[in-house]
Design an enzyme around this catalytic site. Structure first.
Site, PDB file in Angstrom:
ATOM      1  N   SER A   1       0.574  -1.506  -0.009  1.00 49.70           N
ATOM      2  CA  SER A   1       0.685   0.250  -0.280  1.00 49.70           C
ATOM      3  C   SER A   1       0.359   1.256  -0.152  1.00 49.70           C
ATOM      4  O   SER A   1       1.718   1.123   0.805  1.00 49.70           O
ATOM      5  CB  SER A   1      -0.862  -0.490   1.783  1.00 49.70           C
ATOM      6  OG  SER A   1      -1.469   1.449   1.624  1.00 49.70           O
TER       7      SER A   1
ATOM      8  N   GLU B   1       0.432   3.947   1.916  1.00 47.11           N
ATOM      9  CA  GLU B   1       0.170   4.327   3.063  1.00 47.11           C
ATOM     10  C   GLU B   1       1.991   4.116   3.169  1.00 47.11           C
ATOM     11  O   GLU B   1       1.913   4.412   4.572  1.00 47.11           O
ATOM     12  CB  GLU B   1      -0.764   3.010   4.190  1.00 47.11           C
ATOM     13  CG  GLU B   1      -2.325   3.240   4.060  1.00 47.11           C
ATOM     14  CD  GLU B   1      -2.449   4.703   4.795  1.00 47.11           C
ATOM     15  OE1 GLU B   1      -1.636   5.105   6.204  1.00 47.11           O
ATOM     16  OE2 GLU B   1      -3.120   6.025   3.945  1.00 47.11           O
TER      17      GLU B   1
ATOM     18  N   TYR C   1      -1.212   0.442  10.630  1.00 45.89           N
ATOM     19  CA  TYR C   1      -1.475  -0.189   9.198  1.00 45.89           C
ATOM     20  C   TYR C   1      -0.551   0.134   8.139  1.00 45.89           C
ATOM     21  O   TYR C   1      -0.389  -1.396   8.042  1.00 45.89           O
ATOM     22  CB  TYR C   1      -2.645   0.058   8.407  1.00 45.89           C
ATOM     23  CG  TYR C   1      -3.553  -0.383   7.188  1.00 45.89           C
ATOM     24  CD1 TYR C   1      -3.619  -0.994   6.611  1.00 45.89           C
ATOM     25  CD2 TYR C   1      -2.567   0.338   6.552  1.00 45.89           C
ATOM     26  CE1 TYR C   1      -3.644  -1.426   5.516  1.00 45.89           C
ATOM     27  CE2 TYR C   1      -2.706   0.521   4.904  1.00 45.89           C
ATOM     28  CZ  TYR C   1      -3.893  -1.059   4.539  1.00 45.89           C
ATOM     29  OH  TYR C   1      -4.065  -1.128   2.757  1.00 45.89           O
TER      30      TYR C   1
END
Ligand code: NAP
Ligand code: G4F
Length: 333
Positions: A124, A126, A148
């Protein structure tokens, strides 16, 4: 002979689009479902009747080994995760277990059962978090801003590690945000399009949100699953950023969604600090140049069309469900 794929996270947004894409390519497709009576399993089975479901949980190593032995896949796509950043702050350990260590469980099950199975890890943007450069590419350093993001960074590194240690065909797709009418209601795009449609139909008056200044690189999930498949078809395993290359704020998303319905978002949106995060990722924008060059991948749906697709789908669904007329008769004198 038809190739076989096993997808973890089959009940999620990407799982269903990927399963449809692989079935259209002639694959036999298996999907891993967790829980003893997961209601989302029936939903995905109705949507994709040719899909074969098998029980398993990223928490449980023996269930992963059993799934590999039963499905005998040529390719495994690990999409299962706690994927909601806000939840990861509240369940940091669980997120580490599933989103992080879950990757090692799948990789190690493959190493034991059949190391020739090709493996895709759903990494991701992220992981870039507090970004070190713009746009972000495969070489941009990671600085995750949530449990996460940290768990995904671990998942990325362990994927590269199994590739380098055991010669496995393991790849990490670093995907920027991708959305669709199947997006979970907890994510900001779907929360906006669904609530805007409800407001249009008179079912709701306000929409409570957190940080409106955050900027994301939003693409269409149907385009992004094609890239996952392409990554596993290369002769050499490698990692790829998948992104649109455009960044838009939550505010811009609001303007596009409400504007399409002839509404002013400013008349309905309330900023509510309950939706702010302990640490935020302010701006993400990806450089998918390597995927374009090596995979020949490019997105088909742009930002404006994506927003309209989601708003129209929510309007259609709400209208078909009779929610609008039920609300009208309930409020009739
Ligand atoms: P999603 O809709 O939230 O789906 C997550 C899936 O993970 C669900 O099918 C869920 O199953 C499953 N899952 C959760 N815990 C599990 C466990 N213990 N064992 C097995 N499965 C479990 O996510 P998505 O948007 O499709 O994303 C797919 C993957 O890509 C995720 O790993 C996500 O982190 C990653 N990713 C997504 C984006 C994006 O913008 N969508 C961008 C980059 C990376 P249940 O039905 O049982 O809950
Ligand atoms: O839609 P979001 O929850 O997605 P986020 O945090 O960017 O994560 C998604 O994309 C990642 C890829 O970069 C995936 F890996 C991950 O699994 C997931 O699919 O939030 C987007 C932005 C954030 O900055 C958030 O603070 O919208 C902001 N926001 C403002 N109000 C809100 C809200 N987000 C949510 N979910 N709900 C709000 O009320």
């Amino acid at each position: 002979m038809a190739r076989t794929a096993l997808i973890t996270g089959i009940t999620g947004q990407d799982g269903s689009y990927l399963a449809e894409h692989l079935l259209a390519q002639g694959y036999e497709v298996w999907g891993l479902v967790r829980g003893q009576n997961n209601p989302r399993a029936a939903t995905v089975q109705r949507l994709i009747p040719d899909l074969r479901l098998i029980e398993g949980d990223l928490h449980d190593q023996s269930s992963l080994i059993a799934a590999l032995e039963a499905a005998r896949p040529d390719e495994v796509y690990n999409l299962g995760a706690i994927s909601f950043v806000a939840l990861s702050f509240k369940q940091a350990i669980n997120t580490g277990e599933i989103t992080g260590l879950g990757v090692t469980r799948v990789l190690d099950a493959i190493r034991v059962v059949n190391p020739r199975i090709r493996f895709y890890q759903a990494s991701s943007s992220e992981m870039f978090g507090k970004v070190r450069e713009t746009p972000q590419n495969e070489l941009t350093p990671f600085h995750p801003r949530s449990p996460y993001g940290a768990a995904k960074a671990y998942g990325h590194h362990i994927t590269v590690n199994y590739r380098e240690s055991y010669g496995m065909h393991a790849v990490s797709g670093i995907l920027f945000n991708h959305e669709s009418p199947r997006r979970g209601m907890e994510f900001v795009t779907r929360k906006i399009t669904h609530t805007a449609a409800r407001i249009k139909l008179g079912l709701e008056r306000e929409l409570r949100l957190g940080n409106l200044d955050a900027r994301r690189d939003w693409g269409y999930a149907g385009d992004y699953v094609r890239a996952m498949h392409l990554m596993l078809q290369q002769s050499e395993p490698d990692d790829y950023v998948i992104a649109s290359g455009e960044s838009h704020s939550v505010r811009e998303f609001l303007a596009a969604a409400f504007g399409h319905l002839g509404l002013r978002w400013e008349d309905h949106v309330v900023v509510d600090e309950r939706f702010l995060r302990p640490a935020e990722v302010d701006v993400l924008v990806g450089d998918a140049g390597k995927a374009r060059r090596v995979l020949g991948w490019q997105p088909g749906v742009g930002f404006a069309d994506l927003v309209v697709m989601m708003v129209e789908s929510d309007l259609r669904e709400l209208t078909a469900s009779g929610a609008a007329s039920a609300s009208a008769s309930a409020s009739a004198p």
